[in-house]
Each structure stands twice: as structure tokens, then as C-alpha cells.
Scaffold this motif. Structure first.
Motif, PDB file in Angstrom:
ATOM      1  N   ALA A 333      10.025   6.080  -8.226  1.00 33.89           N
ATOM      2  CA  ALA A 333      10.083   7.138  -7.203  1.00 33.89           C
ATOM      3  C   ALA A 333      11.520   7.488  -6.833  1.00 33.89           C
ATOM      4  O   ALA A 333      11.741   8.416  -6.062  1.00 33.89           O
ATOM      5  CB  ALA A 333       9.313   6.700  -5.959  1.00 33.89           C
ATOM      6  N   VAL A 348       3.519   9.604  -5.451  1.00 28.90           N
ATOM      7  CA  VAL A 348       3.937   9.796  -6.849  1.00 28.90           C
ATOM      8  C   VAL A 348       3.181   8.857  -7.801  1.00 28.90           C
ATOM      9  O   VAL A 348       3.680   8.509  -8.871  1.00 28.90           O
ATOM     10  CB  VAL A 348       5.466   9.647  -7.024  1.00 28.90           C
ATOM     11  N   GLU A 351       2.812   9.443 -11.622  1.00 24.56           N
ATOM     12  CA  GLU A 351       3.793   8.950 -12.604  1.00 24.56           C
ATOM     13  C   GLU A 351       3.236   7.740 -13.360  1.00 24.56           C
ATOM     14  O   GLU A 351       3.393   7.602 -14.573  1.00 24.56           O
ATOM     15  CB  GLU A 351       5.072   8.583 -11.841  1.00 24.56           C
TER      16      GLU A 351
END
Ligand code: FES
Length: 383
Positions: A333, A348, A351
Motif C-alpha cells: 500500500a 487496497v 492488489e
């Protein structure tokens, strides 16, 4: 928020919540192997100075005064230290439970006996695979036969035999014969450690990440072996947080139980702390260990759970996962002070999902970048 900003915005001291029960002495970063998943800093080649014997013994004494009970001697390869027997002997006399974490390269029967006499309690011997070809491919060097001989010698000299292997895309399908090897070598404990993507493993992530089917197969085979050996060999399957759907409680919480010391004396709140830019690591060379543990910014910055932002702040399992891993938050991040992206609540988390899906796709797998001095110099950014 950048790491630099965090370093100035966090309170200087937080209530110390525990003792550094687990002291990890990374006595050298020199190593005869070149494992592509090594957790040492990418920039290990820049650690030129190593603490001398007296400096290490001073660290051990200070740690005992702080309440440390278990001492891990690791590296690099700790057997490269000629004073290892002295370090073990003195630590034993101080009352530590001593644990040698080694590849076995540099060990022989005489040295095993000397270490036993010095009071070494426990040896964790690492393997890379179940055969020499794959071992060489992963570690960049060949020592498979020697490792087997050392495993047998560990067993015959009365140590608990702990067989450790890091699992990844290249060896997970060998799980059955890996467990057979451990059984044949008389292992008392087997640690099947799925790769944690830090350090060199993060750099090699695209080559090392397995498919989900590989992990599920390995878990099923492990379960069959547990039934078969019925406790005569204890098997631990250390899951991967990328696939698990939950963040791991890294270090059991920052600054709560773990204190590492790098070869040059830098104190480490976790294995990956040297890779966090903007985090100034205090050194045992010029600072007492108590001051490092209790007062340093490095050990206080992420101590406790009360500083964590949402979604951690209102999460019902915060006291279990502590928001996950700070180094992984930085790697994925770009900010160590946010929720570990392996948690599905992280903004996030995609990801991580994308990395797992990419591992499942049919695609060319990049070549491994080995942990060599030359590569380390090129990848200086890792600390
Ligand atoms: Fe640094 Fe997890 S390795 S906090």
C-alpha cells in the motif's frame, strides 16, 4: 501518509506492553546459499561490520535483564561465525533456551557435539526441496546430500530434529516426497512454511507465488501425513496470508515480544524493519537495550493497537491480528501505517487478489533473482 511523515507524527513513547521474550541474533549476513526467498534485507551486502563476541554477549546479558528467555541464532548462516560455540555456551549459562537456525552448511559431527556440549537446545535445519536438482535451482548452490547427513547426525546426537522448508510454486507439488524425506530423516517436527512475501521473496513474488490449487493440494497431503504418522512427527503447515483471507498477527504485535539485532548491531522490531524507509533503527553499539526497547521511536511507532486507522480501529478482531504486518502494508500500500492489504477490509486488498489471480493464470514465470552480493548491491533500496 509517507513513512517520513509517520515518523514525525507518532507519539515518541507508548506503554510497553511486554518483554522481548524472543531475542533473535542475526549474527552474520554472510551465507553460502543464495535462496531466492531469503528474508534478509535486499541491501544485506552493505552490512559490512559485525558485532564482535563481547558485543553480542553484552546484548544477551541486557536482553536477559529485560526478560528474554529464548535466543535464536540466525543469519545469513550463523555457522560462519567462529565464535558460535562461545555465544551458545555463554547464552546457555545466562539461562537462555538456545535455538540455532541453520542451513547445515558448515556443520559436521564434531561441531554438532561441541555445540551440544556448550548447551545448544534446539536446531532448525532448513531444506529447499526433496532432491538435489530442485534444491540447487532454489538456493543457487548444491548441498542437499550434506544436509541429509547433518539431519541424521542431529537426530543421532539427541537434539530434537526440526525440519524446515519454505514452500512456493516450485516445490509445493513435491509435498508428499518432502514429508517422506522428513520422515526418513527422523524429523520430530516439520515446519512447512509457505513463503511470506518480504525481502527477496517479494522481489521474486511473480516466480514464487503458487496457484491456489497447489496450496489446497499441499494442505490435503499434509493432513493425510498427519493421520499416517499419528503424532510421531509433528507437522506444522504455516499458511500464506495472501491466500488465507486474513492478515497475520505479525511479530505478535510490533514491540510486544520480539527483538531482533542485525549483524552490525541495528535493533529490529521485526525481520523486515530495515526495509521501511524513514524508520531510524537504533544500534546496540551506542544505546542500551532497555532504552531501545522502551524508549526508541523505532520500537514505539507501531506499538499497541490504538494508533491504527479505520478499518482496523473499529474491527472486532483487531486484538487478534494487530492490523497485520507493517512491512507488508508498506510493500503493498506504500504506507506502513495502514491496514495490511492481505485483510479483505483493506481498501487496497485488490492488489493481493490480483497477485493471487495472476499466479493462477497461465503465463511465463520470470527467472529467480538469487540472494547474491552482486544482486544485493544492485537492489540497494532494500536497506
Ligand atoms: Fe515487519 Fe511484519 S515483517 S511487521
Amino acid at each position: 501518509m509517507s513513512t517520513e511523515a509517520i515518523a514525525t507524527s507518532q507519539p515518541a513513547a507508548r506503554p510497553v506492553q511486554g518483554m522481548p521474550l524472543w531475542l533473535l541474533a542475526e549474527v552474520t549476513y554472510r551465507c553460502p546459499l543464495q535462496c531466492a526467498y531469503c528474508s534478509n534485507p535486499l541491501g544485506f551486502a552493505h552490512y559490512r561490520d559485525e558485532l564482535d563476541t563481547e558485543q553480542w554477549l553484552s546484548v544477551f546479558r541486557q536482553a536477559r535483564e529485560l526478560g528474554s528467555v529464548q535466543l535464536g541464532l540466525s543469519g545469513g548462516e550463523p555457522l560462519l561465525r567462529k565464535d558460535l560455540e562461545i555465544l551458545v555456551g555463554e547464552a546457555h549459562t545466562m539461562g537462555f533456551y538456545t535455538n540455532l537456525i541453520t542451513s547445515g552448511v558448515g556443520m559436521d559431527e564434531a561441531r554438532l557435539a561441541q555445540l551440544r556440549q556448550a548447551g545448544l537446545d534446539h536446531i532448525q535445519l532448513s531444506f529447499q526441496a526433496d532432491d538435489s536438482e530442485l534444491s540447487n535451482m532454489v538456493a543457487g548452490r548444491g548441498h542437499f546430500e550434506h544436509k541429509q547427513a547433518i539431519a541424521r547426525a542431529i537426530h543421532s546426537q539427541g537434539y530434537p530434529m526440526v525440519f524446515n522448508i519454505v514452500l512456493h510454486r516450485l516445490n509445493l507439488d513435491h509435498i508428499d516426497s518432502i514429508l517422506q524425506l522428513a520422515w526418513d530423516l527422523g524429523a520430530d517436527y516439520v515446519e512447512l512454511a509457505n513463503t511470506q512475501y518480504h525481502g527477496w521473496a517479494f522481489h521474486n513474488r511473480a516466480a514464487l507465488m503458487p496457484t491456489r490449487a497447489q496450496i489446497e493440494h499441499a494442505e490435503a497431503v499434509t493432513e493425510r501425513w498427519r493421520q499416517k504418522v499419528d503424532g510421531r512427527m509433528r507437522i506444522f503447515f504455516v499458511a500464506s496470508d495472501y491466500y488465507d483471507g486474513k492478515a497475520k498477527p505479525c511479530m505478535n504485535g510490533w514491540g510486544s515480544t520480539f527483538l531482533g539485532v542485525a549483524p552490525d548491531g541495528r535493533a529490529l522490531p521485526c525481520h523486515g524493519a530495515a526495509g521501511l524507509p524513514g524508520l531510524s533503527l537504533p544500534s546496540v553499539v551506542d544505546t542500551p537495550l532497555r532504552a531501545i526497547w522502551e524508549d526508541s521511536e523505532a520500537f514505539n511507532i507501531f506499538r499497541g493497537d490504538d494508533w491504527l486507522p479505520e478499518p482496523c480501529a473499529s474491527c472486532e478482531i483487531l486484538s487478534q491480528c494487530h492490523g497485520g504486518c507493517r512491512c507488508q502494508a508498506y510493500l503493498l500500500a506504500g504506507d506502513p501505517a495502514v491496514t495490511d492489504p492481505t485483510c479483505p477490509k483493506s481498501p487496497v486488498h485488490d492488489e493481493v487478489v490480483e497477485a493471487v489471480e495472476a499466479a493462477d493464470r497461465d503465463r511465463p514465470v520470470p527467472p529467480l533473482v538469487f540472494r547474491t552480493v552482486e544482486n544485493s548491491r544492485k537492489l540497494r533500496s532494500g536497506g
